[in-house]
Design a protein around this motif. Structure first.
Motif, short mmCIF file in Angstrom:
data_model
loop_
_atom_site.label_atom_id
_atom_site.label_comp_id
_atom_site.label_asym_id
_atom_site.label_seq_id
_atom_site.Cartn_x
_atom_site.Cartn_y
_atom_site.Cartn_z
N UNK A 333 0.84 -1.19 0.00
CA UNK A 333 0.00 0.00 0.00
C UNK A 333 0.88 1.24 0.00
N UNK A 334 0.38 2.31 -0.61
CA UNK A 334 1.17 3.53 -0.73
C UNK A 334 1.72 4.00 0.61
N UNK A 335 0.89 3.91 1.66
CA UNK A 335 1.32 4.44 2.96
C UNK A 335 2.45 3.64 3.59
N UNK A 336 2.74 2.46 3.06
CA UNK A 336 3.82 1.64 3.62
C UNK A 336 5.11 1.71 2.82
N UNK A 337 5.07 2.35 1.67
CA UNK A 337 6.22 2.27 0.75
C UNK A 337 7.43 3.03 1.26
N UNK A 338 7.27 4.24 1.77
CA UNK A 338 8.43 5.01 2.22
C UNK A 338 9.22 4.25 3.27
N UNK A 339 8.53 3.75 4.27
CA UNK A 339 9.22 3.04 5.34
C UNK A 339 9.94 1.80 4.82
N UNK A 340 9.27 1.05 3.97
CA UNK A 340 9.86 -0.21 3.50
C UNK A 340 11.03 0.03 2.55
N UNK A 341 10.95 1.05 1.71
CA UNK A 341 12.07 1.30 0.81
C UNK A 341 13.28 1.83 1.57
N UNK A 342 13.05 2.57 2.66
CA UNK A 342 14.18 3.04 3.47
C UNK A 342 14.82 1.88 4.23
#
Length: 349
Positions: A333-342
């Motif tokens: 989900x879009x809201x999880x992408x920043x954290x997971x890519x970092x």
């Protein structure tokens, strides 16, 4: 079943031309036209269209204000049809922020003949809009992402790592949600969004205003530095290459790839080669399949790969194509992408 369209424009000429062009498609039918926001409001109620085409500049309530109210009270697919200039770019970007699915250029001169050159593109955009996921804006997803990122402040990132992002329809807002929460010590981020040349400067500036990191419209030979984001200029392919001093941006006007310049595949392929697996690839919402093969090349090169999920994508074309190729290690989900890519770019993965 035909896609029912309501055409909203203050010009009788434009209303007539758009009606003729749209009705030329066997699966699209213009059920009505409106000359201003008041007229549009009444006809949305009586005609129940599937898609709205909307001009920005109208008498009384302009298209942006009307769109803002519409998406709050009765969310529906909207394609902005307006003059696309550097001066008008902020208004169209604002329309996308309020929930418009896409936009099409309205020519300044010889409108009837010029619009006919965009006939196939307009048909495609209306079809995509009719199937797009349109919802009222909420802060829930953004809040969820913030809670993830609180735990990531102390991450140590892998050396010489690059994050690369591709997107198209719905991507200006999706990219903003990912970029606005990046910490200032994050790896450099290179981005290709399908966007007109008149828009990319404003898009980069708008991202910069909403982010902790520094966002640039990329320039040829520009060095990649941590805490910085580099956006492909409209009408230029963006790639990266490795030098003795690190990675640099390269711009070119080679032929379009997948009908696009800039193209996501071209950026992703260059990242796969230049970084030798030291990268994280992210493919966000967009129609078509640009970036799917590039994401697979990143994965095969040893990079971590992420595709946005169907539920949070405006159009699940590009990420959906990547999933079909088994190119995404994660579908999020879009809201999880920043954290997971970092996390993927850090030593904590």
């Amino acid at each position: 079943m035909s896609i029912k369209v309501l055409v909203v424009d203050d010009s009788p000429l434009i209303r007539g031309v758009l009606t003729e062009i749209l009705n030329a498609a066997p699966d699209i039918k213009v059920v009505g036209t409106a000359e201003d926001a008041h007229d549009a409001r009444d006809k949305i109620k009586s005609l129940n269209p599937d898609v709205l085409t909307l001009d920005i500049e109208m008498p009384g309530m302009n298209g942006i204000s009307f769109l803002k109210n519409l998406m709050r009270l009765r969310p529906m697919p909207v394609v902005m049809v307006s003059t696309l200039t550097a001066e008008g770019a902020p208004a169209t970007l604002k329309a996308l922020e309020y929930g418009a699915v896409d936009y099409l250029a309205k020519p300044k001169v010889d409108v009837a003949n010029a619009l006919n050159h965009y006939k196939d593109e307009l048909h495609e955009k209306v079809r995509v809009a009719a199937s797009a996921r349109v919802r009222a804006k909420t802060e829930k997803a953004i809040s969820a992402n913030v809670s993830h990122l609180i735990k990531l402040d102390s991450l140590t990132y892998l050396p010489n790592h690059v994050i690369t992002i591709g997107a198209s329809t719905g991507g200006t807002e999706a990219i903003k949600e990912v970029v606005k929460l990046l910490p200032t010590n994050c790896p450099p981020v290179v981005v290709t969004q399908h966007i007109p040349a008149a828009f990319s400067t404003s898009f980069a500036a708008r991202l910069n205003e909403n982010a902790k990191v520094t966002v640039h419209e990329a320039t040829h030979g520009q060095k990649l530095v941590k805490g910085n984001v580099y956006i492909a200029p409209g009408d230029d392919h963006l790639t990266i290459s490795r030098t003795i001093d690190g990675y640099i941006c390269r711009l070119d006007k080679d032929a379009p790839v997948n009908r696009h310049r800039p193209a996501v595949d071209k950026l992703f392929d260059s990242v796969a080669v230049a970084t030798k697996g030291r990268a994280t690839g992210v493919l966000l919402t967009g129609m078509g399949a640009d970036g799917a093969k590039g994401l697979l090349n990143l994965k095969n090169a040893g990079c971590h790969t992420i595709a946005q999920d169907e539920a949070t994508s405006v159009v699940w074309g590009m990420p959906g194509a990547a999933v079909e190729l088994n190119a995404a290690a994660q579908v999020l989900a879009l809201q999880d992408i920043t954290a997971c890519m970092l996390k993927a770019a850090s030593k904590a993965r």
